[in-house]
Design an enzyme around this catalytic site. Structure first.
Site, PDB file in Angstrom:
ATOM      1  N   GLU A  48       0.877  -1.167   0.000  1.00  0.00           N
ATOM      2  CA  GLU A  48       0.000   0.000   0.000  1.00  0.00           C
ATOM      3  C   GLU A  48       0.919   1.223   0.000  1.00  0.00           C
ATOM      4  OE1 GLU A  48      -2.765   0.327   3.267  1.00  0.00           O
ATOM      5  OE2 GLU A  48      -3.473   2.267   2.527  1.00  0.00           O
ATOM      6  N   ARG A 275       5.196 -12.650   9.720  1.00  0.00           N
ATOM      7  CA  ARG A 275       5.914 -11.441   9.329  1.00  0.00           C
ATOM      8  C   ARG A 275       7.274 -11.401  10.023  1.00  0.00           C
ATOM      9  NH1 ARG A 275       3.901  -6.270   9.607  1.00  0.00           N
ATOM     10  NH2 ARG A 275       1.976  -7.021   8.712  1.00  0.00           N
ATOM     11  N   LYS A 285       4.272   0.664   9.981  1.00  0.00           N
ATOM     12  CA  LYS A 285       4.385   1.878   9.185  1.00  0.00           C
ATOM     13  C   LYS A 285       3.867   3.086   9.962  1.00  0.00           C
ATOM     14  CE  LYS A 285       3.001   0.071   5.028  1.00  0.00           C
ATOM     15  NZ  LYS A 285       2.453   0.117   3.686  1.00  0.00           N
TER      16      LYS A 285
HETATM   17  P1  ATP Z   1       0.049  -1.603   7.140  1.00  0.00           P
HETATM   18  O1  ATP Z   1       0.432  -1.735   8.573  1.00  0.00           O
HETATM   19  O2  ATP Z   1      -0.068  -0.211   6.635  1.00  0.00           O
HETATM   20  O3  ATP Z   1      -0.999  -2.567   6.629  1.00  0.00           O
HETATM   21  P2  ATP Z   1       1.906  -3.375   5.984  1.00  0.00           P
HETATM   22  O4  ATP Z   1       3.172  -3.485   6.743  1.00  0.00           O
HETATM   23  O5  ATP Z   1       0.960  -4.485   5.947  1.00  0.00           O
HETATM   24  O6  ATP Z   1       1.322  -2.035   6.432  1.00  0.00           O
HETATM   25  P3  ATP Z   1       1.717  -3.253   3.120  1.00  0.00           P
HETATM   26  O7  ATP Z   1       2.125  -2.151   2.237  1.00  0.00           O
HETATM   27  O8  ATP Z   1       0.299  -3.625   3.168  1.00  0.00           O
HETATM   28  O9  ATP Z   1       2.252  -2.887   4.535  1.00  0.00           O
HETATM   29  O10 ATP Z   1       2.636  -4.506   2.858  1.00  0.00           O
HETATM   30  C1  ATP Z   1       2.923  -5.028   1.597  1.00  0.00           C
HETATM   31  C2  ATP Z   1       3.255  -6.472   1.743  1.00  0.00           C
HETATM   32  O11 ATP Z   1       4.365  -6.656   2.606  1.00  0.00           O
HETATM   33  C3  ATP Z   1       2.093  -7.239   2.344  1.00  0.00           C
HETATM   34  O12 ATP Z   1       1.920  -8.445   1.634  1.00  0.00           O
HETATM   35  C4  ATP Z   1       2.541  -7.498   3.754  1.00  0.00           C
HETATM   36  O13 ATP Z   1       1.983  -8.671   4.248  1.00  0.00           O
HETATM   37  C5  ATP Z   1       4.057  -7.581   3.612  1.00  0.00           C
HETATM   38  N1  ATP Z   1       4.705  -7.203   4.861  1.00  0.00           N
HETATM   39  C6  ATP Z   1       4.539  -6.073   5.563  1.00  0.00           C
HETATM   40  N2  ATP Z   1       5.270  -6.085   6.695  1.00  0.00           N
HETATM   41  C7  ATP Z   1       5.929  -7.261   6.702  1.00  0.00           C
HETATM   42  C8  ATP Z   1       6.851  -7.881   7.613  1.00  0.00           C
HETATM   43  N3  ATP Z   1       7.233  -7.281   8.752  1.00  0.00           N
HETATM   44  N4  ATP Z   1       7.315  -9.103   7.286  1.00  0.00           N
HETATM   45  C9  ATP Z   1       6.947  -9.710   6.148  1.00  0.00           C
HETATM   46  N5  ATP Z   1       6.096  -9.186   5.265  1.00  0.00           N
HETATM   47  C10 ATP Z   1       5.579  -7.980   5.525  1.00  0.00           C
END
Ligand code: ATP
Ligand code: MG
Length: 573
Positions: A48, A275, A285
């Site tokens: 996002e 994650r 974020k």
């Molecule tokens: P928000 O908290 O804003 O939802 P997010 O960390 O999920 O943020 P996205 O931009 O939705 O951010 O993430 C893009 C992709 O990265 C998604 O598929 C998410 O699952 C993955 N992702 C985000 N943070 C992690 C993490 N700490 N480890 C592994 N994958 C991650």
């Protein structure tokens, strides 16, 4: 090998080995073997655009692009830009730059969920026609209230059985901007008594008069993530939709949409993984955004940040980050990885690839009393101790030099083998020198050492084979470039910042950045291109910062040579 190296050594593998299997690759391999999707594999990385990418995203990027690569498939980059309020093109640009820098290529498959708005709208019309969705006019509070709890089932909205024609009419009005924000929402008609709250008639669309970074003001009706995501996957014919564990509870809704929206080109399958959590690091974020907007750091690419752009500016390499993601693998259970492993991967990579150079961070002047005034010699020094292909360079030497202040003690304890009054040490690659006199200022601070050099030891070795324990790095005073060096350390003092109701901001490490001015560099370091990485002998790995100029080189410390965190004095609470 240092302690961390020993500690991690047992689970390091040769990076050249075949990729290890994990539970996701097992599933993909089984699907491929069974001919599911005719053996085709397609994944996507779906950020996002509401912030910069961080090291956790790198795990997801390596996984999605890596799986595609291992199985002869493709990986798309898709911006999940369904929430107009928090998204921005600055983030869109930085995300593309970071994915590319990490070494991955989406070729021509760059997509935006917002490009699917029309198509998503058409799917909603179909659900309405099929009686599988309805326009609800309850307020947001009432919807929450009707939803029930984990223990109690929800109740049907009084609008749940609206006629199809009325639903279609209202939904068209929602799109046309004829209803105020929040007056109606579109909901899936699933099961208000479902034990899974996500299945209790989830909201699919809401009206919001907000400017979108791509569609501008064309829409005031925006799809929810849980609606747009599975359908976007299907539109792109994704086969395996890899996401983090918090979406496990959303999978039934994902599957419901894939099953109930007709004419989809594919039936993607959602698979969740844990994650990445890192010690001494925040990854949300929202928190990273707060660090930036409240100016606890100097921006998203501050080298203290766990963002890809921060790590890049700090001097981390894409190879090291990819190696790290390889080492941690993917698992189904939440865990926390020692940030020392990431630093270890960086150290290993830079040890092999970074040229060596000499820099003195806290200079102490040395005058060689028996060295002729005005004489200059140059020493040819290898750029790497074991990789001859990295060549050599000329390092000038003269009567006045700088050594590291820490390398001298007037009254040394037993185990201190470096410079002290009367003692002989080696200047790397140059000569053996002996300290004859210590000059102090009025405050009693040591400001200069008067030394002598031994001419027959040219190159650093005594012809008589006498033992000299210490080898110091040095810089010729007449040739030195003045520089600023920024020493970075972990951003937080606590292993899990913000754990158990504590405020993560109060756990910021005040020593995470120490700026040293008046550092002295050997001339070859003076006009390095921004991003150039070196090992400063005996000090660590450093990277030329983009703030560098010919007038003032700036270097960032990437990592120390050894893991020193455990032995460092912590700040009192
Ligand atoms: P928000 O908290 O804003 O939802 P997010 O960390 O999920 O943020 P996205 O931009 O939705 O951010 O993430 C893009 C992709 O990265 C998604 O598929 C998410 O699952 C993955 N992702 C985000 N943070 C992690 C993490 N700490 N480890 C592994 N994958 C991650
Ligand atoms: Mg997300």
């Amino acid at each position: 090998m240092d302690e961390v190296a020993l500690f991690y050594n047992h689970y390091m593998t040769d990076p050249a080995e075949a990729p290890r299997l994990d539970f996701i690759r097992d599933i993909v391999a089984a699907d491929q073997a069974a001919g599911t999707n005719r053996g085709r594999v397609a994944t996507r990385f779906p950020p996002e655009p509401n912030g910069y990418l961080h090291i956790g995203h790198a795990k997801s990027i390596c996984l999605n692009f890596g799986v595609a690569d291992d199985f002869g498939g493709v990986c798309n980059l898709r911006f999940d830009d369904t929430n107009p309020v928090t998204e921005d093109t600055e983030y869109v640009d930085s995300i593309q730059e970071d994915v590319r820098w990490l070494g991955f290529d989406w070729q021509d498959r760059l997509f935006y969920a917002s490009d699917y708005f029309e198509r998503l709208y058409a799917c909603a019309i179909q659900l309405l026609r099929d009686g599988k969705a309805y326009v609800d006019s309850l307020s947001a509070d009432d919807i929450r209230e009707y939803r029930g709890t984990l223990r109690e089932p929800g109740r049907d909205s009084p609008f749940r059985d609206r006629a199809v024609a009325e639903n279609l009419d209202l939904f068209a009005k929602m799109r046309a901007g004829e209803v105020p924000d929040g007056a109606h929402v579109l909901r899936a008609k699933i099961d208000m008594a479902s034990p899974n709250i996500n299945m209790r008639d989830p909201v699919l669309y809401r009206v919001r008069r907000a400017h979108h970074h791509r569609t501008g003001d064309a829409w005031c009706l925006y799809p929810m993530y849980d609606y747009a995501h599975p359908l976007s996957d299907a539109f792109e014919a994704i086969t395996h939709s890899l996401c983090t564990l918090e979406f496990e509870e959303h999978r039934p809704l994902y599957d419901w949409l894939i099953a109930n929206v007709t004419d989809l080109p594919a039936r993607p399958r959602q698979i969740e993984f844990a994650r990445l959590n890192l010690t001494y690091t925040v990854m949300s974020k929202r928190k990273l955004n707060q660090l930036v907007t409240e100016k606890h750091v100097h921006g998203w690419d501050d080298p203290r940040m766990p963002t890809i752009s921060g790590l890049r500016r700090r001097g981390f390499t894409p190879e090291a980050i990819r190696r790290f993601c390889d080492e941690i693998g993917v698992a189904k259970r939440e865990n926390q990885i020692d940030v020392g492993l990431l630093e270890f991967c960086v150290r290993e990579d830079l040890n092999a690839r970074a040229p060596r150079a000499m820099a003195v961070l806290r200079p102490l002047k040395v005058v060689l009393e028996n060295y002729p005034e005005g004489q200059v010699e140059t020493f040819e020094v290898a750029n790497h101790p074991s990789d001859a292909s990295m060549g050599t360079r000329q390092v000038p030497f003269g009567r006045e030099l700088f050594i590291e202040r820490d390398d001298f003690l007037e009254d040394p304890p037993k185990k201190f083998f470096r410079m002290a009054p009367g003692r002989e040490v080696r200047l790397r690659g140059a000569y053996l020198i002996t300290c004859r006199e210590v000059i102090k200022n009025n405050d009693g601070d040591v400001v200069e050492l008067r030394c002598t050099y031994d001419p027959p030891t040219r190159g650093g070795d005594a012809p008589d084979g006498r033992k000299v324990k210490a080898t110091l790095h040095w810089v010729s005073a007449a040739h030195a470039a003045d520089a600023e060096v920024r020493l970075y350390d972990r951003l937080f003092t606590e292993e899990t910042p913000g754990a158990s109701q504590t405020d993560f901001l109060s756990q910021i490490n005040p020593r995470a950045l120490e700026v040293l001015t008046g550092c002295k560099l050997e001339p070859s370091l003076a006009d390095a291109a921004a991003g150039a990485r070196y090992q400063f002998e005996r000090l660590g790995y450093f990277c030329a910062d983009r703030d560098s100029s010919a007038a003032r080189p700036v270097y960032n410390r990437t990592v120390t040579l050894r893991d020193s965190w455990g032995t460092k004095q912590r700040m009192p609470a």
